[in-house]
Structure formats: C-alpha cells, structure tokens
Design a protein around this motif. Structure first.
Motif, PDB file in Angstrom:
ATOM      1  N   GLU A  13       0.788  -0.690   0.173  1.00  0.00           N
ATOM      2  CA  GLU A  13       0.010   0.307  -0.285  1.00  0.00           C
ATOM      3  C   GLU A  13       0.889   1.339  -0.099  1.00  0.00           C
ATOM      4  N   GLY A  14       2.328   1.187   0.286  1.00  0.00           N
ATOM      5  CA  GLY A  14       3.313   2.401   0.346  1.00  0.00           C
ATOM      6  C   GLY A  14       3.391   3.124  -1.112  1.00  0.00           C
ATOM      7  N   LYS A  15       3.952   4.239  -0.980  1.00  0.00           N
ATOM      8  CA  LYS A  15       4.869   4.831  -1.748  1.00  0.00           C
ATOM      9  C   LYS A  15       6.174   4.111  -2.873  1.00  0.00           C
ATOM     10  N   GLY A  16       6.380   4.079  -3.178  1.00  0.00           N
ATOM     11  CA  GLY A  16       7.692   3.579  -3.742  1.00  0.00           C
ATOM     12  C   GLY A  16       7.948   3.022  -4.523  1.00  0.00           C
ATOM     13  N   LYS A  17       7.274   1.639  -4.924  1.00  0.00           N
ATOM     14  CA  LYS A  17       7.314   0.842  -6.013  1.00  0.00           C
ATOM     15  C   LYS A  17       7.622   0.924  -6.816  1.00  0.00           C
ATOM     16  N   SER A  18       6.767   1.739  -7.620  1.00  0.00           N
ATOM     17  CA  SER A  18       7.295   2.193  -9.010  1.00  0.00           C
ATOM     18  C   SER A  18       9.086   3.299  -9.295  1.00  0.00           C
ATOM     19  N   SER A  41      11.124   2.365  -6.682  1.00  0.00           N
ATOM     20  CA  SER A  41      12.337   1.480  -6.744  1.00  0.00           C
ATOM     21  C   SER A  41      12.791   0.592  -8.153  1.00  0.00           C
ATOM     22  N   ALA A  42      11.335   0.269  -8.616  1.00  0.00           N
ATOM     23  CA  ALA A  42      11.880  -0.209  -9.732  1.00  0.00           C
ATOM     24  C   ALA A  42      12.523   0.914 -10.781  1.00  0.00           C
ATOM     25  N   PHE A  43      12.320   1.716 -10.859  1.00  0.00           N
ATOM     26  CA  PHE A  43      13.116   2.819 -11.920  1.00  0.00           C
ATOM     27  C   PHE A  43      14.273   3.195 -11.278  1.00  0.00           C
ATOM     28  N   GLY A  44      14.568   2.829  -9.889  1.00  0.00           N
ATOM     29  CA  GLY A  44      16.267   2.820  -9.322  1.00  0.00           C
ATOM     30  C   GLY A  44      16.710   2.181 -10.109  1.00  0.00           C
ATOM     31  N   MET A  45      16.320   0.852 -10.119  1.00  0.00           N
ATOM     32  CA  MET A  45      17.034  -0.529 -10.043  1.00  0.00           C
ATOM     33  C   MET A  45      17.725  -0.522 -12.075  1.00  0.00           C
ATOM     34  N   ALA A  46      16.300   0.154 -13.218  1.00  0.00           N
ATOM     35  CA  ALA A  46      16.781   0.286 -14.504  1.00  0.00           C
ATOM     36  C   ALA A  46      17.651   1.371 -14.593  1.00  0.00           C
ATOM     37  N   PHE A  47      17.576   2.520 -13.899  1.00  0.00           N
ATOM     38  CA  PHE A  47      18.620   2.992 -14.278  1.00  0.00           C
ATOM     39  C   PHE A  47      19.686   2.565 -13.685  1.00  0.00           C
ATOM     40  N   ARG A  48      19.916   2.084 -12.618  1.00  0.00           N
ATOM     41  CA  ARG A  48      21.535   1.328 -12.276  1.00  0.00           C
ATOM     42  C   ARG A  48      21.869   0.585 -13.262  1.00  0.00           C
ATOM     43  N   ALA A  49      20.539  -0.472 -13.812  1.00  0.00           N
ATOM     44  CA  ALA A  49      20.882  -0.985 -14.705  1.00  0.00           C
ATOM     45  C   ALA A  49      21.552  -0.504 -16.083  1.00  0.00           C
ATOM     46  N   TRP A 104      18.778 -15.405 -17.406  1.00  0.00           N
ATOM     47  CA  TRP A 104      19.690 -14.555 -17.014  1.00  0.00           C
ATOM     48  C   TRP A 104      18.742 -12.858 -16.893  1.00  0.00           C
ATOM     49  N   MET A 105      17.841 -12.799 -17.837  1.00  0.00           N
ATOM     50  CA  MET A 105      16.749 -12.365 -17.315  1.00  0.00           C
ATOM     51  C   MET A 105      16.135 -11.452 -16.086  1.00  0.00           C
ATOM     52  N   HIS A 106      16.640 -10.122 -16.161  1.00  0.00           N
ATOM     53  CA  HIS A 106      16.046 -10.109 -14.944  1.00  0.00           C
ATOM     54  C   HIS A 106      14.613  -8.851 -14.555  1.00  0.00           C
ATOM     55  N   LEU A 107      13.825  -9.487 -14.504  1.00  0.00           N
ATOM     56  CA  LEU A 107      12.138  -9.444 -13.925  1.00  0.00           C
ATOM     57  C   LEU A 107      11.537  -8.366 -12.867  1.00  0.00           C
ATOM     58  N   ILE A 108      10.814  -6.960 -13.332  1.00  0.00           N
ATOM     59  CA  ILE A 108      10.674  -6.209 -12.404  1.00  0.00           C
ATOM     60  C   ILE A 108       9.162  -5.898 -12.492  1.00  0.00           C
ATOM     61  N   LEU A 109       8.407  -6.150 -11.273  1.00  0.00           N
ATOM     62  CA  LEU A 109       7.013  -6.414 -11.379  1.00  0.00           C
ATOM     63  C   LEU A 109       6.687  -5.722 -10.299  1.00  0.00           C
ATOM     64  N   THR A 110       6.134  -4.670 -10.851  1.00  0.00           N
ATOM     65  CA  THR A 110       5.407  -3.380  -9.503  1.00  0.00           C
ATOM     66  C   THR A 110       3.731  -3.338  -9.695  1.00  0.00           C
ATOM     67  N   MET A 155       5.464  -2.659   0.034  1.00  0.00           N
ATOM     68  CA  MET A 155       5.976  -1.223   0.833  1.00  0.00           C
ATOM     69  C   MET A 155       4.533  -0.828   1.830  1.00  0.00           C
ATOM     70  N   THR A 156       4.905  -0.291   2.689  1.00  0.00           N
ATOM     71  CA  THR A 156       3.903  -0.196   4.329  1.00  0.00           C
ATOM     72  C   THR A 156       4.004   1.242   4.550  1.00  0.00           C
ATOM     73  N   GLN A 157       2.836   1.851   3.940  1.00  0.00           N
ATOM     74  CA  GLN A 157       2.510   3.637   4.387  1.00  0.00           C
ATOM     75  C   GLN A 157       2.305   3.539   5.888  1.00  0.00           C
ATOM     76  N   VAL A 158       3.487   5.075   6.278  1.00  0.00           N
ATOM     77  CA  VAL A 158       3.072   4.842   7.794  1.00  0.00           C
ATOM     78  C   VAL A 158       2.362   6.316   7.754  1.00  0.00           C
ATOM     79  N   LYS A 159       2.555   7.382   7.403  1.00  0.00           N
ATOM     80  CA  LYS A 159       2.024   8.490   6.126  1.00  0.00           C
ATOM     81  C   LYS A 159       1.791   8.926   5.471  1.00  0.00           C
TER      82      LYS A 159
END
Length: 178
Positions: free
Chosen positions: A17-22, A24-32, A135-141, A159-163
């Motif tokens: 329910e929390g923010k940051g799913k996409s 985080s995925a985009f961070g991994m995409a840019f890192r790769a 060998w392929m990394h797959l990220i689902l959000t 992801m857990t929403q605190v506020k």
C-alpha cells in the motif's frame, strides 16, 4: 558487466500500500542502464501522463520506455476498454521478454491489472516460468501482487505506508510523485 551466460536473472516484486514501488523499480532500471544493460520499461496504467523518470530515460540510449494504458482506472467508465488495453500491453511485455533483446524488463503496475481481474496471476507466473531467459532480470510492481507471482519471485518487497502527504491535503508534487 557480467555476461548473460554468467548472470542469474532475478524476479523482483514491489507491492504493498505504500509509496515507492515504481520508484524503486526505476532506480534499478537506471542502475542497470548505468552498467550498460539494455532495459525495457512498460507502464500498464500511466497512459500519456508525462513523468520525470520518463524524461530522464530519454537521456539513455539503452532504455526503451513505453508509457501505455488508459490512465488511472479505479474510477473507470469503460472497464471493457481497460481490459482490452491491459491485455494488449501484456502482449507487448511478452514480446519484449521473448525477444531476448533486454537484460532488464520492468512491468510497472502490472499487479494492479491482476487485482482488477484483467490478467490472472497464474497466467503471468506460468509465462515467466516457461519463457523468461534465465539471465533476464524482471521487475513487477503494483499493489496486490498475486500469490502465484510472489511464489516464483526471488525478491518480494511490500511497501508499507506509515503516513503520506496526501493525508494532509498535499497533492502530488513534481519530482517526488511524478
């Protein structure tokens, strides 16, 4: 960068329910992409809404970005169209995975499609198990990741929403939410 024959691809699920799913995925995409890997991002819900991450991806020649979908669908007026669109996007995702042209594929917000019953978790899990190159990394959000997808994933983060600022009446802010 590890060659494909030496890489163990991972299936990563960002849900909850929390923010940051996409984000985080985009961070991994840019890192790769920074390591020279070929990346494909497929967004199932966003539609034509312009985002900062999509603008940033244009600076990389090794990121292919597809912002598709009919926009936010929780108040849809045409569920048949949403199902049709989601199925078409899933077909694109399968083609990109089968092409073996990418080291990382992000299926952003695909879990929502499962939660709405547009694509089954079993269908996604079976396709991944049968057809994803090892060998392929797959990220689902997306919220409500189906149990079948969680079962085949290597890493699952909830992801857990605190506020959230929205609770104070603060609308989405450029650079943080989009």
């Amino acid at each position: 960068m590890k060659t494909r024959d030496r890489r163990q691809g991972l299936i990563v699920v960002n849900t909850g329910e929390g923010k940051g799913k996409s984000s985080s995925a985009f961070g991994m995409a840019f890192r790769a992409a920074g390591w020279g890997m070929k990346v494909c991002v497929i967004q199932f819900i966003k539609g034509q809404w312009q985002t900062g991450e999509q603008k940033a991806a244009r600076r990389f020649d090794n990121i292919e970005w597809h912002a598709l979908g009919d926009g936010f669908t929780w108040d849809t007026k045409n569920p048949e169209q949403d199902i049709k669109t989601s199925r078409e996007i899933w077909e694109l995702g399968k083609r990109k995975i089968l092409s073996e042209a990418f080291d990382v594929v992000v299926l952003d917000e695909i879990n929502y499609c499962c939660g709405y019953g547009w694509i089954s978790g079993r269908e996604i899990a079976e396709f991944i198990e049968r057809h994803r190159p090892r060998w392929m990394h797959l990220i689902l959000t997306g919220r409500n990741a189906p149990p079948e997808v969680i079962a085949i994933a290597d890493t699952v983060t909830e992801m857990t929403q605190v506020k959230h600022a929205f609770e104070k009446g603060i609308k989405a802010e450029q650079g943080i939410e989009f």
